[in-house]
Every structure is written in C-alpha cells, then in structure tokens.
Design an enzyme around this catalytic site. Structure first.
Site, PDB file in Angstrom:
ATOM      1  N   SER A  72     -11.460  17.153  -0.632  1.00 62.89           N
ATOM      2  CA  SER A  72     -10.835  15.906  -1.072  1.00 62.89           C
ATOM      3  C   SER A  72      -9.499  15.616  -0.390  1.00 62.89           C
ATOM      4  CB  SER A  72     -10.622  15.953  -2.595  1.00 62.89           C
ATOM      5  OG  SER A  72     -10.369  14.657  -3.072  1.00 62.89           O
TER       6      SER A  72
ATOM      7  N   CYS B   1      -8.279   9.359   6.015  1.00 61.93           N
ATOM      8  CA  CYS B   1      -7.732   8.089   6.510  1.00 61.93           C
ATOM      9  C   CYS B   1      -6.227   8.179   6.741  1.00 61.93           C
ATOM     10  CB  CYS B   1      -8.059   6.964   5.527  1.00 61.93           C
ATOM     11  SG  CYS B   1      -9.794   6.965   5.065  1.00 61.93           S
TER      12      CYS B   1
ATOM     13  N   ILE C   5     -33.059  15.337  -4.048  1.00 59.08           N
ATOM     14  CA  ILE C   5     -31.997  15.499  -3.044  1.00 59.08           C
ATOM     15  C   ILE C   5     -31.406  14.121  -2.752  1.00 59.08           C
ATOM     16  CG2 ILE C   5     -31.398  16.313  -0.742  1.00 59.08           C
ATOM     17  CD1 ILE C   5     -33.770  18.204  -0.858  1.00 59.08           C
TER      18      ILE C   5
ATOM     19  N   ALA D  83     -28.296  11.781  -0.798  1.00 63.12           N
ATOM     20  CA  ALA D  83     -27.411  11.831   0.383  1.00 63.12           C
ATOM     21  C   ALA D  83     -26.509  10.607   0.352  1.00 63.12           C
ATOM     22  CB  ALA D  83     -28.226  11.869   1.663  1.00 63.12           C
TER      23      ALA D  83
ATOM     24  N   TYR E  57      -0.497 -18.132  -6.827  1.00 64.75           N
ATOM     25  CA  TYR E  57       0.435 -18.711  -5.850  1.00 64.75           C
ATOM     26  C   TYR E  57       1.860 -18.769  -6.376  1.00 64.75           C
ATOM     27  CZ  TYR E  57       3.371 -22.355  -3.934  1.00 64.75           C
ATOM     28  OH  TYR E  57       4.462 -23.025  -3.461  1.00 64.75           O
TER      29      TYR E  57
ATOM     30  N   LYS F 125      -2.236 -24.147  -1.179  1.00 69.14           N
ATOM     31  CA  LYS F 125      -3.530 -24.065  -0.487  1.00 69.14           C
ATOM     32  C   LYS F 125      -3.464 -22.811   0.367  1.00 69.14           C
ATOM     33  CE  LYS F 125      -4.164 -29.037  -0.274  1.00 69.14           C
ATOM     34  NZ  LYS F 125      -3.581 -30.125   0.525  1.00 69.14           N
TER      35      LYS F 125
END
Ligand code: FAD
Length: 585
Positions: free
Chosen positions: A52, A56, A307, A309, A456, A464
C-alpha cells in the site's frame, strides 16, 4: 439495496481469501473484504518490501516535492494487522496456482523456502511491469524504470550520490556541471519525471516514438504541453525511437536515436509503457482478452469464478468506445479491488462500471487532462464526432490571477451525448475534467452540460463556468445557431467561402490568414454590405467568442451559410505549430 452477509465455507472453517499483490488493487480488496467479513482469514502476499505505497507519489519524492519518504507508505503491514486483522506477508512471492486443489505456492524471499497456502477465493492484483527494450546496456547502473520504492531509492541515490543536482536537493555545489537526463517515453510517468529531474537541476532530453507527447491527448492539445516543455528548456525528440545505448564500464554515456541523434546521458529513465503481469493467470489457463489483459466479468471474476483479478493486469470495458481496453490507472485499480474484495467476501457486490480513462498530469505550470474518447478512439470506432475548442478563464477575469484553459469538448452529433474532453491550462483543469467525466458517466448530453448547477464565486469560477461555455458552443453548433468549422478546414475551403476576421486592427496586424477579410466586430453591422449573403461565410476571432457574435449578426441579416472558426486564431496557431512539428518529425 442488498445487505451483504459474510458467506462461509461448507464446513465451519472460515473463508480464506488470498490476495496476490499488496498495493493499489490488492490493498483495496483486502480492506474491503475485511470490512464485510470479520470472520474470514485474509492473507495478503507481496513479493516486495512494501504494501500500500503511493506509486503515484514516487516522482514527487524523487524531485523533492515530497520530502518525507514515510509519507509514501499509505498503510504499513502493521496497520493492516492492527486495523484489519489481515495477515500481510511481504518479501513473499506467489509462484504458482493450483486451481484444482485451490492452493498457491509461495516463495519466501528471505529464507528461500517454498510453502503452500490454500484459498477459497483468490484475488490477483499483480500489476504491470515496465517495458524494457532488449538493448545492450539497458542493465547499466544509470538506466532506470520507475514502478516501486526500490526503483525510487535507486534513482534518488543516483542523483544525490553523484552530486548531480544544481537545483533543489542536489548536492552539486558551484562547480558541478549540469548533468544530462534522457527520459524515454512521453506518457504520464515520463512527463512527471521530466519535471522532477528538471527540478533537480538536470538538463532533460525527452524522446518519444510518437510524433507528439502524451498520446491520450489529440495532437493540437499535446502541442500546448510541448510548448511548456520547450519553455523550460526540455529538448524534445518526437517521432524518434531509441536505437542503442553506448556504455563506458557499468554506465550508459550516450543514448543513440533512430535518426542517429546522440544524446549525452548521466541518467536514463525508461518510461515506454507497461506490460500486464499475467504469467500466474496464463499458467493455469485463465482467459486473456485481446489486449493481453486478464478477462474479467463485472465482479472482477476471471474465467475461474473463485479467482478474481483487478488493476493493471486486467482489461476493462471503456464506457464510450464500448471496447475492452487496458487502463493502467490507480482509480480503476482501487475501485475494482474494492468490488473484488466485497464479492470474494460475501458473494455479491455492485458491478464494476465501465471506465473512461480519465487522467491528469502537471507539466511545470500547465495541467493536461483527458477523459472519454479522443480523435483516434473515434476514428477506431467509426463514430462521427464533432469537437469545439473553447478558451475560458478558470475564474472571473476581474478577480486577480485568472488563468486561461483550453477546453476541447467532443460530442456525438447523432445523440448529442458528450463523448470526450481534453483540457490544457493551469488551475481548475482538474475540476472541469471531473465534471465532464461525471457527465459522460451518466450518459449526459451537451444540453446536460449547459444546465449543470455548479458552484460559483469570483475566486473559483465564473457564473458561466468553462464547462458551461464549452456546452453552449457545442449546443449552438448542434442547434445550427452557429455551426463551427475547424481551423484546419478553413484554409482548404473553396475560394467562394468568405473568411471574415472580426478582431481589432492590432490583432489583425499581429498575424492573420491570407485569405481573410478584416472587418472588426464593432464595424460589422455597417460594413456587412461588403460581403455577399448568397456565399458561405466563416467568421474568425481570437478564441471564438467575437466570431460567434459576428456569425449571429450575419445569420440574422439573411446570410444563410455562416459558421464560426472554433478555437479562433488561438487554435489555428497551435495547429500551425503542430503541423510544423509533424513535418519536422
Ligand atoms: P500495483 O499497484 O503495481 O501492485 C502490484 C503489486 O503486486 C506490486 O507491489 C508487486 O510487487 C506485487 N506482485 C506482483 N506479482 C506478485 C506475485 N507473484 N506475488 C506477490 N506479489 C506480487 N495512476 C493514476 O491514476 N494516477 C497517477 O498519478 C499515477 N501515477 C503513477 C506514477 C508511477 C511512478 C507509477 C509507477 C504508476 C502511477 N499510476 C498512476 C498507475 C497506478 O499506480 C497503477 O495503475 C496502480 O498502482 C495499479 O494497481 P495494481 O494493484 O494493479 O498494481
């Protein structure tokens, strides 16, 4: 909603779940299985030292943005034991599966011993391995791939140890000459490494076989990224492959490219893609898909139902292309792991949904993101897609610090569905790509995009939002209020097409299309008599907005065939540059 109940074995002994691979998919599967089945024996086998960990985050640790190595360890074996009562066995490798007897053979790397462990349910999450070309010199001490913490430590030691860096974290000192890194492969990991090695003060050459960086992006969007790399002094070698490596002793000194370009190298990173780890699966005849990944159903069960994956080793259904693809990303691996863990533990689970390949990467001051189908994917599936390119600020332009992003929105003109998007810009690219990915996930149309109720306030967005703006432009195209024409189509148009540039005089003077007529927008109502309403008109401005206004004026003044050049001169210039780059490649 079903209530999961732990299912048990026919006897009274607890269900045994063995998981192969303890990182993204495997760790998710283990934790989910435990949360749903407190009685099960859950055994997590990992051949390396860590479970674990944050794959990244590895480039950012190498680059020095993450300074504490421990932070990369999201959960330790101890935490798995204490929190989840999971039997974590690191430095142990599953060597084979006997599906008939339901046992795995495990090799203890520390002792060299081998033993068997039986399972009721087996979950494979062995990941993928970096592709390494079979070239002489590829095993040299300064040639690396990046997949795990051991690779990370080795790369970092190479940079630190030799006093490579003149930048952050490097120990070079004044006399240290700038060292050369060659990164082979301009995908997500390659680009992250480029930025981080640059941060460490190295000169970078980036080599890519394709004529562009970041192949999931379309050519023109990738060109913006290339501009950012060039701005930071990265030497691009696109459309050029790796031919050979020249060595002196144990080190590579030169990288030779297909066109005989020679690049000096103190450090080489191979980031040319990954290959799914399927040897355990193929050895027992589990079905593979056409892409080479393990074939699974929506509960991540392989052709042998006990099984499972998940992760980089399998293929997933792509939600837009409706094809099976390998998507080696952390999101699908974690979600699939959770589903497999649940299904293995209790016999049922919500099905895995199709994936969209949504991905994002930072390259210096730019962010590039993608979701759904790009031009190549649409060509492959034979889908007739239309695209608009819309520049928009990440937040209200009057609020300090607004930054422009370019949104490419891709939609199906037959169903009006949004089928893909690519965005390159700065801040705020992440949330826009996620909003569009969410819209695609729920089968949303261009009209749906325009009607999203988004948050917003001036520091965050505009009333927008860029997502709305892209939707508006596409909707106008679909409703034929203002059809769009791609910039690359304008030059090739019949001579009777009138191309009208409505920008200011200074913008016009800075560069314009040879065939264009210049009528600034404020003068259009007075000067439209200079144009022939019976002939087609294409309007042009910087990014598309004034061209749209001009097109609407003309449409409402009896000009029957009017379209606006989408993305304006902004996109035209990018395409021009990409054409030049392609002809160079
Ligand atoms: P992994 O997480 O790789 O785990 C597989 C594990 O199985 C490995 O630890 C391996 O040692 C172990 N194993 C293999 N065979 C055996 C065996 N026989 N016995 C025991 N153990 C075995 N994705 C994103 O979405 N965003 C990003 O920003 C991103 N950045 C990345 C950066 C880097 C440097 C890398 C390498 C990957 C990045 N990814 C990113 C991809 C992402 O990390 C993977 O898609 C994800 O980790 C795949 O999960 P997995 O469980 O299939 O494989």
């Amino acid at each position: 909603m079903f209530q999961p109940t732990p299912h048990n074995t026919a006897s009274t002994r607890p269900l045994t779940i063995v998981i192969v691979g303890g990182v993204a998919g495997g760790a998710s599967a283990a934790a989910r299985a435990r949360r749903l089945n407190e009685q099960a024996r859950i055994i997590l086998i990992e051949k390396d030292h860590d479970v674990s960990f944050a794959n990244c985050g590895l480039p950012y640790y190498i680059g020095g943005e993450i300074t504490d190595r421990n932070k990369l360890l999201v959960a330790t074996p101890q935490k798995f034991r204490e929190w989840f009562n999971i039997d974590v066995r690191t430095h142990q490798e599953v060597k084979s599966i006997d599906a008939g007897r339901k046992v795995v053979e495990i090799h203890e790397r520390d002792t060299g011993k081998t033993y068997e462990e039986s399972y009721d349910k087996l979950i494979l999450s062995p990941g993928a391995s970096p592709i390494v070309p079979p070239l002489e010199g590829v095993k040299s001490r300064n040639v690396f791939t990046l997949r795990n913490l051991a690779d990370t430590d080795a790369i970092k030691a190479c940079i630190d140890g030799d006093g490579a860096g003149t930048g952050a974290g490097g120990g070079g000192g004044e006399k240290a000459k700038k060292r050369n890194a060659v990164v082979i492969g301009a995908g997500f990991i390659g680009l992250e490494m480029v930025e981080m090695l640059h941060r460490r003060g190295m000169h970078i050459s980036l080599v890519e076989m394709q004529p562009q960086v970041l192949p999931p992006l379309d050519r023109e969007m990738a060109r913006i990224v290339e501009g950012e790399l060039e701005k930071h002094g990265v030497e691009l070698h696109l459309g050029n492959g790796l031919k050979s490596l020249e060595t002196a002793g144990e080190l590579v000194t030169q990288v030779v490219l297909a066109d005989e370009t020679r690049l000096a190298a103190d450090l080489v990173i191979m980031a040319i893609g990954v290959r799914p780890n399927v040897s355990l699966a193929t050895a027992i005849g589990l079905e593979l898909g056409k892409t080479g990944g393990i074939a699974v159903n929506e509960f991540m069960q392989t052709s042998a139902p006990d099984i499972y994956a998940v992760g980089d080793a399998v293929e997933y259904r792509h939600g837009v292309a409706d094809m099976l693809m390998r998507v080696p990303l952390a999101g699908p691996a974690n979600r699939a792991g959770r589903i497999a863990g649940e299904h293995a533990a209790v016999g049922q689970a919500p099905p895995m949904q199709a994936v969209l390949g949504t991905a994002i990467v930072r390259i210096f001051d730019k962010v590039a993101a993608v979701t759904g189908c790009n031009d190549r994917c649409n060509a492959m599936t034979g889908r007739k897609a239309r695209s608009v390119w819309v520049p928009a600020n990440d937040h209200a332009s009057y609020y300090p610090g607004a930054k422009e992003m370019l949104v490419k929105l891709i939609y199906d003109p037959e169903t009006n569905r949004v089928i893909g998007a690519q965005i390159v810009g700065g801040p705020g690219v992440d949330k826009r790509i996620d909003v569009i990915a969410t819209t695609i996930r729920f089968g949303g149309t261009v009209e749906d995009l325009t009607s999203l109720d988004l948050a917003y306030a001036p520091p965050f967005s505009s009333a927008k939002d860029p997502v709305h703006m892209a939707g508006f432009v596409a909707e106008n195209d679909l409703r034929e209020l203002c059809a769009v024409t791609r910039p690359d189509a304008v030059e090739a148009m019949e001579p009777n097409v009138q191309v009208v540039d409505v920008r200011t005089a200074s913008e016009w003077d800075a560069g314009h299309l040879d065939r264009a007529t210049h009528i600034p927008l404020p003068e259009l109502r007075q000067r439209m008599g200079e144009l022939d309403p019976t002939r087609p008109v294409v309007t042009i401005c910087r990014g598309g907005q004034r061209g749209y206004l001009a097109a609407r004026i003309l449409k409402q003044n009896s000009f029957a065939d009017v379209s606006n050049m989408t993305g304006g001169m902004l996109l035209w210039n990018i395409l021009e540059k990409s054409a030049t780059a392609t002809s160079r490649a």
